[in-house]
Design a protein around this motif. Structure first.
Motif, PDB file in Angstrom:
ATOM      1  N   ARG A 126      11.478  -5.102  -8.107  1.00 48.51           N
ATOM      2  CA  ARG A 126      11.369  -3.524  -8.279  1.00 48.51           C
ATOM      3  C   ARG A 126      10.481  -3.180  -9.373  1.00 48.51           C
ATOM      4  O   ARG A 126       9.518  -2.358  -9.302  1.00 48.51           O
ATOM      5  CB  ARG A 126      12.606  -2.883  -8.359  1.00 48.51           C
ATOM      6  N   PRO A 127      10.940  -3.976 -10.614  1.00 47.29           N
ATOM      7  CA  PRO A 127       9.934  -3.480 -11.816  1.00 47.29           C
ATOM      8  C   PRO A 127       8.313  -3.883 -11.586  1.00 47.29           C
ATOM      9  O   PRO A 127       7.670  -3.181 -11.975  1.00 47.29           O
ATOM     10  CB  PRO A 127      10.635  -4.328 -12.902  1.00 47.29           C
ATOM     11  N   ALA A 128       8.581  -5.129 -10.988  1.00 48.43           N
ATOM     12  CA  ALA A 128       7.117  -5.659 -10.744  1.00 48.43           C
ATOM     13  C   ALA A 128       6.229  -4.914  -9.979  1.00 48.43           C
ATOM     14  O   ALA A 128       5.114  -4.370 -10.209  1.00 48.43           O
ATOM     15  CB  ALA A 128       7.136  -7.027 -10.201  1.00 48.43           C
ATOM     16  N   LEU A 129       6.800  -4.213  -8.980  1.00 45.22           N
ATOM     17  CA  LEU A 129       6.180  -3.435  -8.170  1.00 45.22           C
ATOM     18  C   LEU A 129       5.899  -2.165  -8.770  1.00 45.22           C
ATOM     19  O   LEU A 129       4.633  -1.550  -8.278  1.00 45.22           O
ATOM     20  CB  LEU A 129       7.149  -3.101  -6.592  1.00 45.22           C
ATOM     21  N   ALA A 130       6.772  -1.725  -9.472  1.00 45.44           N
ATOM     22  CA  ALA A 130       6.393  -0.211 -10.319  1.00 45.44           C
ATOM     23  C   ALA A 130       5.270  -0.475 -11.085  1.00 45.44           C
ATOM     24  O   ALA A 130       4.168   0.260 -11.067  1.00 45.44           O
ATOM     25  CB  ALA A 130       7.587   0.178 -10.930  1.00 45.44           C
ATOM     26  N   ILE A 131       5.186  -1.711 -11.695  1.00 46.53           N
ATOM     27  CA  ILE A 131       4.027  -1.830 -12.726  1.00 46.53           C
ATOM     28  C   ILE A 131       2.776  -2.161 -12.144  1.00 46.53           C
ATOM     29  O   ILE A 131       1.618  -1.524 -12.194  1.00 46.53           O
ATOM     30  CB  ILE A 131       4.288  -3.207 -13.593  1.00 46.53           C
ATOM     31  N   ALA A 132       2.805  -2.888 -10.967  1.00 44.70           N
ATOM     32  CA  ALA A 132       1.642  -2.837 -10.048  1.00 44.70           C
ATOM     33  C   ALA A 132       1.254  -1.600  -9.345  1.00 44.70           C
ATOM     34  O   ALA A 132      -0.084  -1.364  -9.709  1.00 44.70           O
ATOM     35  CB  ALA A 132       1.857  -3.854  -9.013  1.00 44.70           C
ATOM     36  N   ALA A 133       2.062  -0.871  -8.994  1.00 43.59           N
ATOM     37  CA  ALA A 133       1.824   0.506  -8.446  1.00 43.59           C
ATOM     38  C   ALA A 133       1.119   1.611  -9.706  1.00 43.59           C
ATOM     39  O   ALA A 133       0.096   2.175  -9.352  1.00 43.59           O
ATOM     40  CB  ALA A 133       2.864   1.541  -8.009  1.00 43.59           C
ATOM     41  N   GLY A 134       1.515   1.396 -10.897  1.00 41.75           N
ATOM     42  CA  GLY A 134       0.963   2.046 -12.019  1.00 41.75           C
ATOM     43  C   GLY A 134      -0.360   1.542 -12.334  1.00 41.75           C
ATOM     44  O   GLY A 134      -1.343   2.287 -12.630  1.00 41.75           O
ATOM     45  N   VAL A 135      -0.632   0.363 -12.378  1.00 47.55           N
ATOM     46  CA  VAL A 135      -2.053  -0.228 -12.704  1.00 47.55           C
ATOM     47  C   VAL A 135      -3.043   0.237 -11.533  1.00 47.55           C
ATOM     48  O   VAL A 135      -4.062   0.674 -11.787  1.00 47.55           O
ATOM     49  CB  VAL A 135      -1.863  -1.632 -12.731  1.00 47.55           C
TER      50      VAL A 135
END
Lengths: 110, 188
Positions: free
Chosen positions: A49-58
């Motif tokens: 979940r954190p990695a997906l959130a970061i990817a979505a932000g980028v």
């Protein structure tokens, strides 16, 4: 000596068995929850979940300026640099007026 | 894995199997880490890996697979602790946890009088036993718990620990020696 060691190991194993049965209620509950999460695969989701959130932000940071640029260029009127002789379409007799041509610096032979 | 475990009946579904092993797995992880939160993480990781990668295997394979995952996870935890200690105290020599180096103290014969009955009585004391097993070097602890508590034969233990059968015998013998010394009551 081997039978002594075997008996010794067996007694220790029995004590360890008792220690596993005597875990407190809170720990047993946490173990049950861990097992349920493992079976449901939800810990997998928690990990990513954190990695997906970061990817979505980028992605959002990359896409937003592009969208903004697209919108700005849609509203801007296009300016044509090519002279299509529009003024002659409005007044075909303009080239007959030598005084006017001389005033604007044009030559009738141009 | 074809090596054998004790003759306990293995449940047919994964939920029942994990329920049957979770407490012992937690106790093993706690003995290795001495940290309840880390022990719980390790057990949950092991369960998750078994579910994700091996639920398609036959139920007879689950015990050994689970133990292998659990013990590897415990070793990973120990290695990360060692790396963290090196980072924090880099100018100090790293303590060698490799039991392949013989401990000279183990070569000194124990000349105390051995009272088997008292020794066995100490083996029934949960507090003393847990403390003594906790104090074992990690590989000796693994070998002892897998052989004596889980009932794995030497071949199965070697497969789980990913070492030779000779190494298993050495680790197990040294563990026994240390535990006997630790549990031997003091002679007044």
């Amino acid at each position: 000596m081997n039978s002594d060691n075997d008996e010794f190991s067996r007694r220790i194993a029995a004590t360890l068995d008792r220690s596993a049965e005597h875990l407190d209620g809170d720990t047993r509950q946490q173990l049950q929850l861990a097992r349920q999460q493992a079976l449901a695969g939800s810990r997998f989701k928690q990990y990513y979940r954190p990695a997906l959130a970061i990817a979505a932000g980028v992605m959002a940071l990359m896409v937003a300026p592009w969208l903004t640029w697209q919108q700005l260029h849609q509203n801007t009127p296009t300016v044509t640099m090519v002279d299509d002789g529009g003024y002659l379409n409005e007044d075909p007799e303009l080239l007959s007026d030598w005084d006017m041509l001389d005033a604007i610096g044009e030559s009738p032979d141009a | 894995m074809t090596a054998t475990m004790s003759s306990a009946i293995v449940p047919l579904n994964l939920d029942a199997f994990l329920a049957s092993v979770e407490r012992r797995a937690y106790r093993m992880a706690l003995l290795a880490t001495r940290e309840p939160a880390d022990a719980l993480d390790i057990v949950q990781d092991a369960m998750l890996k078994l579910v994700q990668r091996y639920q398609g295997r036959t139920h007879q394979e689950w015990p050994l697979l689970f133990q292998r995952i659990l013990q590897n996870r415990i070793l990973d935890w120990h290695r990360s602790q060692t790396r963290n200690r090196r980072w924090l105290v880099f100018w100090q020599p790293v303590q060698n946890d490799d039991e392949s180096v013989e401990d000279p103290l183990e070569q000194i014969p124990d000349e105390r009088e051995h009272n088997p009955a008292e020794l066995l009585a100490q083996a029934d004391d949960m507090g003393i036993v847990l403390k003594s097993v906790e104090a074992l070097p990690i590989r000796q602890q693994q070998a002892f718990l897998l052989r004596a508590w889980e009932g794995l034969d030497i071949a199965a233990t070697a497969a789980v620990m990913e070492c030779s059968e000779g190494a298993v015998k050495t680790h197990y013998f040294r563990a026994l020696h240390r535990l006997r010394a630790a549990l031997q009551p003091e002679v007044p």
